[in-house]
Write an enzyme that holds these catalytic residues in place. Structure first.
Site, PDB file in Angstrom:
ATOM      1  N   ARG A  59      -9.967   4.137  -7.353  1.00 31.53           N
ATOM      2  CA  ARG A  59     -10.900   3.285  -6.600  1.00 31.53           C
ATOM      3  C   ARG A  59     -12.305   3.335  -7.193  1.00 31.53           C
ATOM      4  NH1 ARG A  59      -8.414   4.466  -0.532  1.00 31.53           N
ATOM      5  NH2 ARG A  59      -7.113   2.575  -0.429  1.00 31.53           N
ATOM      6  N   ARG A  85      -3.161  10.238  -2.863  1.00 33.73           N
ATOM      7  CA  ARG A  85      -4.420   9.939  -2.164  1.00 33.73           C
ATOM      8  C   ARG A  85      -5.593  10.507  -2.962  1.00 33.73           C
ATOM      9  NH1 ARG A  85      -4.491   6.347   2.240  1.00 33.73           N
ATOM     10  NH2 ARG A  85      -6.570   7.222   2.462  1.00 33.73           N
ATOM     11  N   HIS A  89      -3.578   0.646  -2.620  1.00 34.65           N
ATOM     12  CA  HIS A  89      -3.144   1.280  -1.379  1.00 34.65           C
ATOM     13  C   HIS A  89      -2.349   2.542  -1.704  1.00 34.65           C
ATOM     14  CE1 HIS A  89      -1.243   1.738   2.593  1.00 34.65           C
ATOM     15  NE2 HIS A  89      -0.120   1.965   1.926  1.00 34.65           N
ATOM     16  N   ASN A 101     -10.584  -2.727  -2.394  1.00 32.02           N
ATOM     17  CA  ASN A 101     -10.630  -1.390  -3.007  1.00 32.02           C
ATOM     18  C   ASN A 101      -9.447  -1.085  -3.939  1.00 32.02           C
ATOM     19  OD1 ASN A 101      -8.725  -1.017  -1.070  1.00 32.02           O
ATOM     20  ND2 ASN A 101      -9.759   0.642   0.006  1.00 32.02           N
TER      21      ASN A 101
HETATM   22  O1  CDP Z   1      -6.389   2.408   2.474  1.00 29.26           O
HETATM   23  P1  CDP Z   1      -6.852   3.634   3.219  1.00 29.26           P
HETATM   24  O2  CDP Z   1      -5.707   4.411   3.817  1.00 29.26           O
HETATM   25  O3  CDP Z   1      -7.760   4.480   2.390  1.00 29.26           O
HETATM   26  O4  CDP Z   1      -7.763   3.128   4.418  1.00 29.26           O
HETATM   27  P2  CDP Z   1      -7.369   2.638   5.880  1.00 29.26           P
HETATM   28  O5  CDP Z   1      -8.349   3.220   6.825  1.00 29.26           O
HETATM   29  O6  CDP Z   1      -5.926   2.855   6.154  1.00 29.26           O
HETATM   30  O7  CDP Z   1      -7.652   1.080   5.830  1.00 29.26           O
HETATM   31  C1  CDP Z   1      -6.744   0.193   5.202  1.00 29.26           C
HETATM   32  C2  CDP Z   1      -7.529  -0.761   4.334  1.00 29.26           C
HETATM   33  O8  CDP Z   1      -8.378  -1.554   5.164  1.00 29.26           O
HETATM   34  C3  CDP Z   1      -8.495  -0.109   3.340  1.00 29.26           C
HETATM   35  O9  CDP Z   1      -7.865   0.284   2.148  1.00 29.26           O
HETATM   36  C4  CDP Z   1      -9.493  -1.219   3.112  1.00 29.26           C
HETATM   37  O10 CDP Z   1      -8.990  -2.173   2.180  1.00 29.26           O
HETATM   38  C5  CDP Z   1      -9.567  -1.877   4.474  1.00 29.26           C
HETATM   39  N1  CDP Z   1     -10.727  -1.405   5.245  1.00 29.26           N
HETATM   40  C6  CDP Z   1     -11.859  -2.207   5.334  1.00 29.26           C
HETATM   41  O11 CDP Z   1     -11.897  -3.297   4.768  1.00 29.26           O
HETATM   42  N2  CDP Z   1     -12.944  -1.765   6.050  1.00 29.26           N
HETATM   43  C7  CDP Z   1     -12.943  -0.574   6.679  1.00 29.26           C
HETATM   44  N3  CDP Z   1     -14.003  -0.181   7.379  1.00 29.26           N
HETATM   45  C8  CDP Z   1     -11.793   0.234   6.603  1.00 29.26           C
HETATM   46  C9  CDP Z   1     -10.702  -0.211   5.870  1.00 29.26           C
HETATM   47 MG    MG Z   2      -4.336   3.879   5.263  1.00 25.83          MG
END
Ligand code: CDP
Ligand code: MG
Length: 139
Positions: free
Chosen positions: A104, A87, A117, A114
């Site tokens: 990222r 992370r 994952h 982004n």
């Molecule tokens: O990937 P990560 O764990 O950092 O973020 P998440 O909160 O688990 O959200 C999953 C994915 O959803 C993110 O990596 C983004 O691609 C997308 N996302 C988004 O498009 N808009 C947001 N406000 C939050 C997440």
């Molecule tokens: Mg996530």
């Protein structure tokens, strides 16, 4: 797996932009070893299943459409403290807030696009790995 594995996907935008090589290089240089890897393409239903935890979020539709829009690279990665260290390597969800040198920061186009994952817990690393790989590939 007790803390030494995580799961990643190089997202469609990064595959399309030819960033698989540079991203894997950073992952290796950070000390992760590739335990299993697959170049594949999720359909919409699979993307919805993978991100089911976000089903009630406003971004779920866009996220799952994007994640099924092109091929991805899914992988299980090994390293001590894998989840937290990975992370840190990928950086914040919003690339504008991601630290310099993170994947990222370097390769994301936007919050939704982004680039990559990373699992957020050991438990989810197992669930997500099992979504793409057989258990024998994890051991
Ligand atoms: O990937 P990560 O764990 O950092 O973020 P998440 O909160 O688990 O959200 C999953 C994915 O959803 C993110 O990596 C983004 O691609 C997308 N996302 C988004 O498009 N808009 C947001 N406000 C939050 C997440
Ligand atoms: Mg996530």
């Amino acid at each position: 797996m007790s803390g030494n594995q995580t799961f990643t996907m190089i997202k469609p935008i990064a595959v399309k932009n030819n960033y698989i090589g540079p991203i894997l290089k950073l992952i290796n240089e950070a000390g992760f070893r590739i335990k299993a890897m697959k170049y594949t393409h999720l359909n919409k239903q699979q993307a919805m299943q993978f991100y089911a935890v976000h089903a009630d979020k406003y971004f779920y539709e866009e996220l799952t459409s994007f994640m099924s829009s092109g091929p991805i690279v899914a992988a299980i990665l090994e390293k001590e403290n894998a989840v937290a260290d990975f992370r840190k390597l990928i950086g914040a969800t919003n690339p504008e807030k991601a630290e310099e040198g993170t994947i990222r920061k370097l390769y994301a186009e936007s919050m939704s696009h982004n680039a990559i994952h990373g699992s957020d817990s050991d438990e989810n690393a197992i669930i997500e790995s099992d979504f793409f790989f057989s258990k024998t590939e994890r051991y």
